[in-house]
Scaffold this active site. Structure first.
Site, PDB file in Angstrom:
ATOM      1  N   THR A 196       0.826  -1.214   0.000  1.00 55.42           N
ATOM      2  CA  THR A 196       0.000   0.000   0.000  1.00 55.42           C
ATOM      3  C   THR A 196       0.859   1.262   0.000  1.00 55.42           C
ATOM      4  O   THR A 196       0.476   2.270  -0.605  1.00 55.42           O
ATOM      5  CB  THR A 196      -0.972   0.014   1.191  1.00 55.42           C
ATOM      6  OG1 THR A 196      -0.252  -0.006   2.427  1.00 55.42           O
ATOM      7  CG2 THR A 196      -1.924  -1.164   1.134  1.00 55.42           C
ATOM      8  N   MET A 241      -3.006   5.703   0.518  1.00 54.25           N
ATOM      9  CA  MET A 241      -4.431   5.367   0.635  1.00 54.25           C
ATOM     10  C   MET A 241      -4.592   3.876   0.933  1.00 54.25           C
ATOM     11  O   MET A 241      -5.288   3.149   0.230  1.00 54.25           O
ATOM     12  CB  MET A 241      -5.187   5.767  -0.627  1.00 54.25           C
ATOM     13  CG  MET A 241      -4.594   5.260  -1.921  1.00 54.25           C
ATOM     14  SD  MET A 241      -5.609   5.745  -3.343  1.00 54.25           S
ATOM     15  CE  MET A 241      -4.724   4.886  -4.653  1.00 54.25           C
ATOM     16  N   HIS A 242      -3.965   3.427   2.015  1.00 51.64           N
ATOM     17  CA  HIS A 242      -3.890   2.000   2.349  1.00 51.64           C
ATOM     18  C   HIS A 242      -5.169   1.232   2.031  1.00 51.64           C
ATOM     19  O   HIS A 242      -5.163   0.257   1.265  1.00 51.64           O
ATOM     20  CB  HIS A 242      -3.602   1.827   3.848  1.00 51.64           C
ATOM     21  CG  HIS A 242      -2.341   2.427   4.327  1.00 51.64           C
ATOM     22  ND1 HIS A 242      -1.101   1.862   4.108  1.00 51.64           N
ATOM     23  CD2 HIS A 242      -2.104   3.553   5.049  1.00 51.64           C
ATOM     24  CE1 HIS A 242      -0.163   2.599   4.663  1.00 51.64           C
ATOM     25  NE2 HIS A 242      -0.743   3.635   5.249  1.00 51.64           N
ATOM     26  N   ASP A 243      -6.273   1.624   2.678  1.00 50.66           N
ATOM     27  CA  ASP A 243      -7.497   0.821   2.634  1.00 50.66           C
ATOM     28  C   ASP A 243      -8.125   0.775   1.249  1.00 50.66           C
ATOM     29  O   ASP A 243      -8.763  -0.221   0.881  1.00 50.66           O
ATOM     30  CB  ASP A 243      -8.508   1.374   3.642  1.00 50.66           C
ATOM     31  CG  ASP A 243      -8.015   1.237   5.070  1.00 50.66           C
ATOM     32  OD1 ASP A 243      -7.191   0.352   5.334  1.00 50.66           O
ATOM     33  OD2 ASP A 243      -8.453   2.028   5.928  1.00 50.66           O
TER      34      ASP A 243
END
Length: 320
Positions: A196, A241-243
């Protein structure tokens, strides 16, 4: 309709982008959001989820509140942890009020109801601590067959962010994470921060999204504190924007490349608590005199077309 999806979330700025991606994708049937403590306490994550759905015009999507603490031990969140601002969505003053009340049932109950009512298996995208998912699988083992797969944002292969070894979501409740990642047999994709971080977006990407319309502008307004934090990490203007990376895989299977590896979670009380231990050794053949093959348990996301992934997220949210 396309992917049937439940998102388990602790909004969180990156959660906001992930929810927007699902809510704005025409080929996704977003069945519901369940909330968990994490980036901020449960009351705030739940209200954040409600207000984000209002921004996206999704009154049809129910929200149920879930676990307010980890399974076993108190939540050890540092007092100075404010990556997402004090309320979890820095700059959230401009978000609309909720369009719909919280559901009268808890998160696990709502997930069971949604799964049982579905005529086909449902994808669940847990993008916060895994407490709700561990409770679901422990209390309702028969529901596994209604889950197409879990696509989890969490963990790290080569080092963490909340500690030198652990990523925040897994570290928040290692016992729950171990239950889900090690002891269960549900098909699972783990999207670790190693990948990510590589999917970070820059200022022009964010500016373009902000110019795309009210939703993009509303999301961009939430990023002030988050971008300030990542300015020190990335050395440039932008954010991770990991998620949203995990939700992209939930929506479009195969957009991330994976490797199947055995995983364990450190539930001890030393400096590695919450670490995801990924066994990347190549098993030797049984007749080769070495150790026997270890069955892979989790598909770990290791790579993607970075520009393609960024374009996918941008265009879906922007409504292009």
């Amino acid at each position: 309709m396309g992917t049937k999806l439940i998102i388990d979330t602790d909004p969180g700025v990156d959660d906001a982008f992930a929810i927007a991606l699902a809510a704005r994708s025409a080929d996704v049937e977003l069945l519901g959001l369940t909330t968990v403590y994490g980036n901020v306490p449960l009351e705030a994550t739940t209200r954040n989820a409600q207000r984000l759905l209002a921004l996206f015009g999704r009154k049809d999507v129910p929200v149920a509140a879930g676990a307010e603490r980890p399974l076993v031990y108190p939540f050890p969140k540092p007092r100075d942890y404010a990556v997402h601002g004090e309320d979890g969505l820095g700059g959230s003053e401009g978000l609309p009020d909720p369009l719909r009340d919280i559901e009268p049932v808890d998160a696990v109950t709502m997930m069971v109801q949604l799964l049982e009512a579905s005529d086909e298996p449902v994808t669940i995208a847990p993008i916060g601590p895994l407490t709700n998912i561990a409770l679901l699988l422990a209390a309702h083992p028969g529901i596994r067959e209604k889950i197409a797969r879990l696509v989890i944002m969490g963990g790290a292969v080569a080092g963490g962010n909340i500690s030198s070894a652990a990523e925040f979501n897994i570290w928040a409740d290692p016992e729950a994470a171990r239950r889900v990642l090690v002891e269960e047999s549900v098909p699972t994709v783990l999207v670790p921060m190693d990948l990510t971080h590589r999917c970070a977006v820059d200022a022009p990407w964010l500016d373009s999204l902000a110019a795309s319309g009210p939703v993009g502008a509303g999301l961009n307004a939430l990023t002030t504190d988050y971008r300030a934090y990542y300015r020190t990490i990335l050395g440039s203007e932008g954010m991770v924007m990991h998620d949203a990376v995990a939700v992209a895989e939930a929506i479009s299977p195969g957009i991330l490349q994976t490797q199947s590896w055995p995983i364990d979670v450190d539930c001890g009380f030393g400096p590695a608590r919450g670490a995801t231990i990924v066994d990347r050794r190549t098993p030797e053949a049984p007749d080769g005199g070495g150790r026997p093959p270890i069955p892979p348990t989790v598909d770990v996301a290791v790579d993607t077309d970075l520009d393609g992934l960024r374009t996918f997220v941008h265009d879906r949210i922007a409504g292009v």
